[in-house]
Design a protein around this motif. Structure first.
Motif, PDB file in Angstrom:
ATOM      1  N   UNK A  73       0.827  -1.210   0.000  1.00 20.32           N
ATOM      2  CA  UNK A  73       0.000   0.000   0.000  1.00 20.32           C
ATOM      3  C   UNK A  73       0.861   1.259   0.000  1.00 20.32           C
ATOM      4  N   UNK A  74       1.986   1.212   0.716  1.00 23.89           N
ATOM      5  CA  UNK A  74       2.848   2.392   0.810  1.00 23.89           C
ATOM      6  C   UNK A  74       3.539   2.700  -0.513  1.00 23.89           C
ATOM      7  N   UNK A  75       3.886   1.668  -1.254  1.00 29.09           N
ATOM      8  CA  UNK A  75       4.570   1.867  -2.536  1.00 29.09           C
ATOM      9  C   UNK A  75       3.979   0.924  -3.576  1.00 29.09           C
ATOM     10  N   UNK A  76       2.885   1.341  -4.216  1.00 26.11           N
ATOM     11  CA  UNK A  76       2.239   0.470  -5.210  1.00 26.11           C
ATOM     12  C   UNK A  76       3.124   0.155  -6.415  1.00 26.11           C
ATOM     13  N   UNK A  77       4.225   0.903  -6.593  1.00 22.75           N
ATOM     14  CA  UNK A  77       5.120   0.660  -7.718  1.00 22.75           C
ATOM     15  C   UNK A  77       6.142  -0.438  -7.450  1.00 22.75           C
ATOM     16  N   UNK A  78       6.162  -0.974  -6.222  1.00 22.20           N
ATOM     17  CA  UNK A  78       7.106  -2.044  -5.914  1.00 22.20           C
ATOM     18  C   UNK A  78       6.807  -3.257  -6.786  1.00 22.20           C
ATOM     19  N   UNK A  79       7.859  -3.844  -7.325  1.00 23.39           N
ATOM     20  CA  UNK A  79       7.691  -5.089  -8.081  1.00 23.39           C
ATOM     21  C   UNK A  79       7.475  -6.228  -7.094  1.00 23.39           C
ATOM     22  N   UNK A  80       7.061  -7.359  -7.591  1.00 22.99           N
ATOM     23  CA  UNK A  80       6.890  -8.532  -6.738  1.00 22.99           C
ATOM     24  C   UNK A  80       8.186  -8.892  -6.030  1.00 22.99           C
ATOM     25  N   UNK A  81       9.305  -8.811  -6.754  1.00 21.15           N
ATOM     26  CA  UNK A  81      10.596  -9.130  -6.147  1.00 21.15           C
ATOM     27  C   UNK A  81      10.968  -8.096  -5.090  1.00 21.15           C
ATOM     28  N   UNK A  82      10.722  -6.817  -5.367  1.00 19.77           N
ATOM     29  CA  UNK A  82      11.035  -5.768  -4.392  1.00 19.77           C
ATOM     30  C   UNK A  82      10.215  -5.923  -3.127  1.00 19.77           C
ATOM     31  N   UNK A  83       8.947  -6.252  -3.292  1.00 19.18           N
ATOM     32  CA  UNK A  83       8.073  -6.480  -2.142  1.00 19.18           C
ATOM     33  C   UNK A  83       8.552  -7.692  -1.350  1.00 19.18           C
ATOM     34  N   UNK A  84       8.905  -8.736  -2.059  1.00 20.23           N
ATOM     35  CA  UNK A  84       9.408  -9.943  -1.407  1.00 20.23           C
ATOM     36  C   UNK A  84      10.683  -9.631  -0.617  1.00 20.23           C
ATOM     37  N   UNK A  85      11.619  -8.925  -1.248  1.00 17.71           N
ATOM     38  CA  UNK A  85      12.910  -8.620  -0.612  1.00 17.71           C
ATOM     39  C   UNK A  85      12.720  -7.792   0.645  1.00 17.71           C
ATOM     40  N   UNK A  86      11.889  -6.750   0.570  1.00 23.50           N
ATOM     41  CA  UNK A  86      11.646  -5.906   1.752  1.00 23.50           C
ATOM     42  C   UNK A  86      10.902  -6.670   2.847  1.00 23.50           C
ATOM     43  N   UNK A  87       9.946  -7.482   2.441  1.00 22.44           N
ATOM     44  CA  UNK A  87       9.233  -8.301   3.417  1.00 22.44           C
ATOM     45  C   UNK A  87      10.160  -9.286   4.105  1.00 22.44           C
ATOM     46  N   UNK A  88      11.063  -9.885   3.350  1.00 21.69           N
ATOM     47  CA  UNK A  88      12.024 -10.828   3.939  1.00 21.69           C
ATOM     48  C   UNK A  88      12.978 -10.129   4.889  1.00 21.69           C
ATOM     49  N   UNK A  89      13.379  -8.903   4.577  1.00 24.18           N
ATOM     50  CA  UNK A  89      14.255  -8.151   5.489  1.00 24.18           C
ATOM     51  C   UNK A  89      13.582  -7.985   6.849  1.00 24.18           C
ATOM     52  N   UNK A  90      12.325  -7.607   6.836  1.00 22.50           N
ATOM     53  CA  UNK A  90      11.582  -7.463   8.090  1.00 22.50           C
ATOM     54  C   UNK A  90      11.411  -8.817   8.758  1.00 22.50           C
ATOM     55  N   UNK A  91      11.079  -9.832   7.962  1.00 22.63           N
ATOM     56  CA  UNK A  91      10.849 -11.169   8.498  1.00 22.63           C
ATOM     57  C   UNK A  91      12.074 -11.760   9.173  1.00 22.63           C
ATOM     58  N   UNK A  92      13.244 -11.527   8.617  1.00 24.64           N
ATOM     59  CA  UNK A  92      14.468 -12.043   9.232  1.00 24.64           C
ATOM     60  C   UNK A  92      14.703 -11.419  10.599  1.00 24.64           C
ATOM     61  N   UNK A  93      14.460 -10.119  10.712  1.00 25.00           N
ATOM     62  CA  UNK A  93      14.583  -9.469  12.013  1.00 25.00           C
ATOM     63  C   UNK A  93      13.534  -9.991  12.990  1.00 25.00           C
ATOM     64  N   UNK A  94      12.325 -10.180  12.488  1.00 27.38           N
ATOM     65  CA  UNK A  94      11.243 -10.662  13.338  1.00 27.38           C
ATOM     66  C   UNK A  94      11.530 -12.073  13.853  1.00 27.38           C
ATOM     67  N   UNK A  95      11.949 -12.962  12.988  1.00 25.01           N
ATOM     68  CA  UNK A  95      12.215 -14.333  13.417  1.00 25.01           C
ATOM     69  C   UNK A  95      13.402 -14.384  14.372  1.00 25.01           C
ATOM     70  N   UNK A  96      14.410 -13.543  14.142  1.00 29.61           N
ATOM     71  CA  UNK A  96      15.550 -13.490  15.057  1.00 29.61           C
ATOM     72  C   UNK A  96      15.130 -13.085  16.457  1.00 29.61           C
ATOM     73  N   UNK A  97      14.269 -12.117  16.540  1.00 29.51           N
ATOM     74  CA  UNK A  97      13.770 -11.669  17.831  1.00 29.51           C
ATOM     75  C   UNK A  97      12.844 -12.699  18.459  1.00 29.51           C
ATOM     76  N   UNK A  98      12.011 -13.335  17.655  1.00 33.54           N
ATOM     77  CA  UNK A  98      11.054 -14.309  18.169  1.00 33.54           C
ATOM     78  C   UNK A  98      11.758 -15.532  18.734  1.00 33.54           C
ATOM     79  N   UNK A  99      12.843 -15.966  18.117  1.00 26.74           N
ATOM     80  CA  UNK A  99      13.599 -17.110  18.634  1.00 26.74           C
ATOM     81  C   UNK A  99      14.081 -16.789  20.043  1.00 26.74           C
TER      82      UNK A  99
END
Length: 168
Positions: A136-162
């Motif tokens: 929603x914040x950046x509708x111009x993001x490609x699928x890969x860009x969205x995936x990459x940014x989501x994974x960056x957040x996810x890696x931090x989240x999983x590290x903290x959750x462990x």
């Protein structure tokens, strides 16, 4: 209202565990299969009731259920490798003596799965929300860009959750 819905969903989940999962296991049903089916029901009930029916909730639900299946498969594998039987306490001995239909190793794995469900749900629903908000914040993001940014957040989240799970 979302907090109230979450509270009600937690109550409904507990009712499902007490009136569905536990009686089925006590009756001698396969605890692994019963817990996976029960977790599926809990996920559908809780996620859609709390977060609504939309693509991000559905993605989180599917991701959580797949993570639950992987968790159970890993539990089965490592229970075999470690020769875990479920006979690790006096309570287990009492269950074995009074409920001969209950397979303790399966009960142990069902407990593992249900115990992990909150953490699995937490990470998938938050991850789906992050990806939704990035889209929603950046509708111009490609699928890969969205995936990459989501994974960056996810890696931090999983590290903290462990860390959180280990300390809990």
């Amino acid at each position: 209202l979302k907090g109230l819905r979450a509270f009600l969903a937690t109550g409904a989940s507990l009712v499902l565990i007490v009136t569905g999962i536990i009686p089925a296991i006590v009756a001698g049903s396969n605890a692994v299969l019963v817990s996976l089916l029960g977790v599926g029901g809990i996920l559908i009930l809780a996620m859609y009731f709390v977060h609504g029916v939309n693509w991000s909730t559905t993605a989180a639900l599917v991701g959580t259920f797949l993570a639950a299946v992987v968790t159970m498969l890993l539990g089965l594998l490592f229970a075999d490798l470690a020769h875990l039987t479920g006979y690790g306490s006096d309570d287990a001995m009492m269950i074995a003596a009074n409920l001969p239909n209950v397979e303790l190793r399966g009960l142990m794995l069902a407990g593992l799965l249900i115990g992990a469900l909150g953490a699995l749900t937490d990470i998938t629903i938050v991850q789906a929300a992050v990806v939704r908000e990035l889209a929603h914040a950046d509708p111009d993001l490609t699928g890969f860009g969205l995936y990459r940014r989501g994974m960056n957040v996810g890696l931090d989240h999983i590290g903290s959750l462990v860390n959180t799970l280990v300390l809990a």
